[in-house]
Write an enzyme that holds these catalytic residues in place. Structure first.
Site, PDB file in Angstrom:
ATOM      1  N   TYR A 159     -14.169  13.682  -0.012  1.00 21.73           N
ATOM      2  CA  TYR A 159     -14.030  13.171   1.358  1.00 21.73           C
ATOM      3  C   TYR A 159     -12.553  12.918   1.673  1.00 21.73           C
ATOM      4  O   TYR A 159     -12.060  13.309   2.742  1.00 21.73           O
ATOM      5  CB  TYR A 159     -14.844  11.884   1.525  1.00 21.73           C
ATOM      6  CG  TYR A 159     -14.664  11.216   2.866  1.00 21.73           C
ATOM      7  CD1 TYR A 159     -15.307  11.711   4.000  1.00 21.73           C
ATOM      8  CD2 TYR A 159     -13.845  10.104   3.019  1.00 21.73           C
ATOM      9  CE1 TYR A 159     -15.139  11.102   5.244  1.00 21.73           C
ATOM     10  CE2 TYR A 159     -13.672   9.484   4.247  1.00 21.73           C
ATOM     11  CZ  TYR A 159     -14.317   9.991   5.359  1.00 21.73           C
ATOM     12  OH  TYR A 159     -14.138   9.395   6.582  1.00 21.73           O
ATOM     13  N   LYS A 163     -10.123  14.658   4.664  1.00 22.26           N
ATOM     14  CA  LYS A 163      -9.395  13.954   5.721  1.00 22.26           C
ATOM     15  C   LYS A 163      -7.890  14.224   5.627  1.00 22.26           C
ATOM     16  O   LYS A 163      -7.193  14.240   6.647  1.00 22.26           O
ATOM     17  CB  LYS A 163      -9.711  12.460   5.664  1.00 22.26           C
ATOM     18  CG  LYS A 163     -11.174  12.161   6.023  1.00 22.26           C
ATOM     19  CD  LYS A 163     -11.526  12.683   7.424  1.00 22.26           C
ATOM     20  CE  LYS A 163     -12.884  12.235   7.905  1.00 22.26           C
ATOM     21  NZ  LYS A 163     -13.172  12.660   9.289  1.00 22.26           N
TER      22      LYS A 163
END
Ligand SMILES: NC(=O)c1ccc[n+]([C@@H]2O[C@H](COP(=O)([O-])OP(=O)(O)OC[C@H]3O[C@@H](n4cnc5c(N)ncnc54)[C@H](O)[C@@H]3O)[C@@H](O)[C@H]2O)c1
Length: 254
Positions: A159, A163
């Site tokens: 994750y 980002k």
């Protein structure tokens, strides 16, 4: 002609502009859509949550497009329908998914599915509306990243990598498209109280451990995104290019 300084709050006026917002049914995307509508923008709201979009439409009169942002056929349909009636001035990509898993546990399928929403879809939604905005002579794009794209967050390496990719994609597109009048920026929220972090409440002590990192002493809430989004998409932010606006109560600073 009044200067922006003379306009004051009027520098944030979005009357006559159209904003396409992904992830608009819930949380941060919903609050940012409501804020832009309150400043006069017409909202095309995108989400896979039909009920959430319907409740947003009841509140602000947005047009709803129900589908999966990772599906480029759906993207093409949204582009065709939103640009048929005129110009799209603003794209806000807030749709995103979490993957709270240690690297040792993460499967290729989970990795690809998360990257497909968090990175690939943002790239291709930016591509399509960027093409439209370049032809139209300008626009503003904001992509929602995360503080996890700046600092490592415990137990979610894939994750965080997704980002970080959103941040670098936003900067790179800003570099390439500002000569055409298209401003691209990113917002990096910190821990914010939305359905996105619901599962954190199930782990005893997890929220408290996170709060210990936040000098502001509380989690973020959707309303904390209002000032940042209005600045980045309105004339008030017209000279802000390729920035990452971190909205995290100070977590990444101290
Ligand atoms: N809440 C946080 O703590 C936090 C922190 C940092 C960054 N973010 C980022 O902010 C963004 C918004 O998160 P939120 O907190 O508002 O979460 P949320 O779960 O409240 O809202 C996300 C919305 O995106 C939609 N969505 C997800 N995948 C989709 C898909 N494939 N197609 C269509 N719609 C899809 C969901 O249906 C939902 O309505 C995400 O990109 C997230 O990564 C959130």
């Amino acid at each position: 002609m009044a200067t922006l300084a003379e306009k004051g709050a009027g520098a944030f006026d979005l009357t006559g502009r159209t904003a396409v917002v992904t992830g608009a049914a819930s949380g941060l995307g919903r609050a940012m859509a409501i804020a832009m509508a309150a400043c006069g923008a017409r909202i095309a709201a995108i989400d896979r949550d039909a009920a959430g979009l319907a409740s947003l439409a009841a509140a602000i009169g947005s047009e709803s497009f129900v589908g999966d942002v990772a599906d480029l056929g759906f993207r093409d349909e949204v582009v065709a329908r939103t640009t048929a009636s005129g110009r799209v001035d603003i794209l806000l990509c807030s749709a995103g998914v979490a993957l709270r898993k240690d690297a040792l546990e993460t499967t290729p399928e989970e990795f690809d599915a998360m990257m497909g929403v968090n990175v690939r879809s943002i790239f291709f939604w930016n591509q399509a509306f960027g093409r439209h905005m370049i032809a139209a002579g300008g626009g503003a794009i904001v992509n929602v990243a995360s503080q996890g794209g700046i600092i490592p967050l415990e137990g979610r390496p894939a994750y965080c990598a997704s980002k970080a990719a959103v941040i670098q994609l936003s900067k790179s597109l800003a570099r390439d498209w500002i000569p055409h009048g298209v401003r691209v920026n990113a917002i990096a929220p910190g821990l914010s109280d939305t359905p996105f972090i619901a599962s954190m409440h199930d782990v005893p002590g997890r929220i408290e451990r996170a709060l210990a990192h936040i000098p502001a002493g509380r989690m973020g809430v959707p309303d904390d995104m209002v000032g940042p989004i209005l600045l980045l998409v309105s004339d008030a932010g017209r000279y802000i290019i390729g920035q990452v606006l971190v909205v995290d109560g100070g977590w990444t600073v101290f």
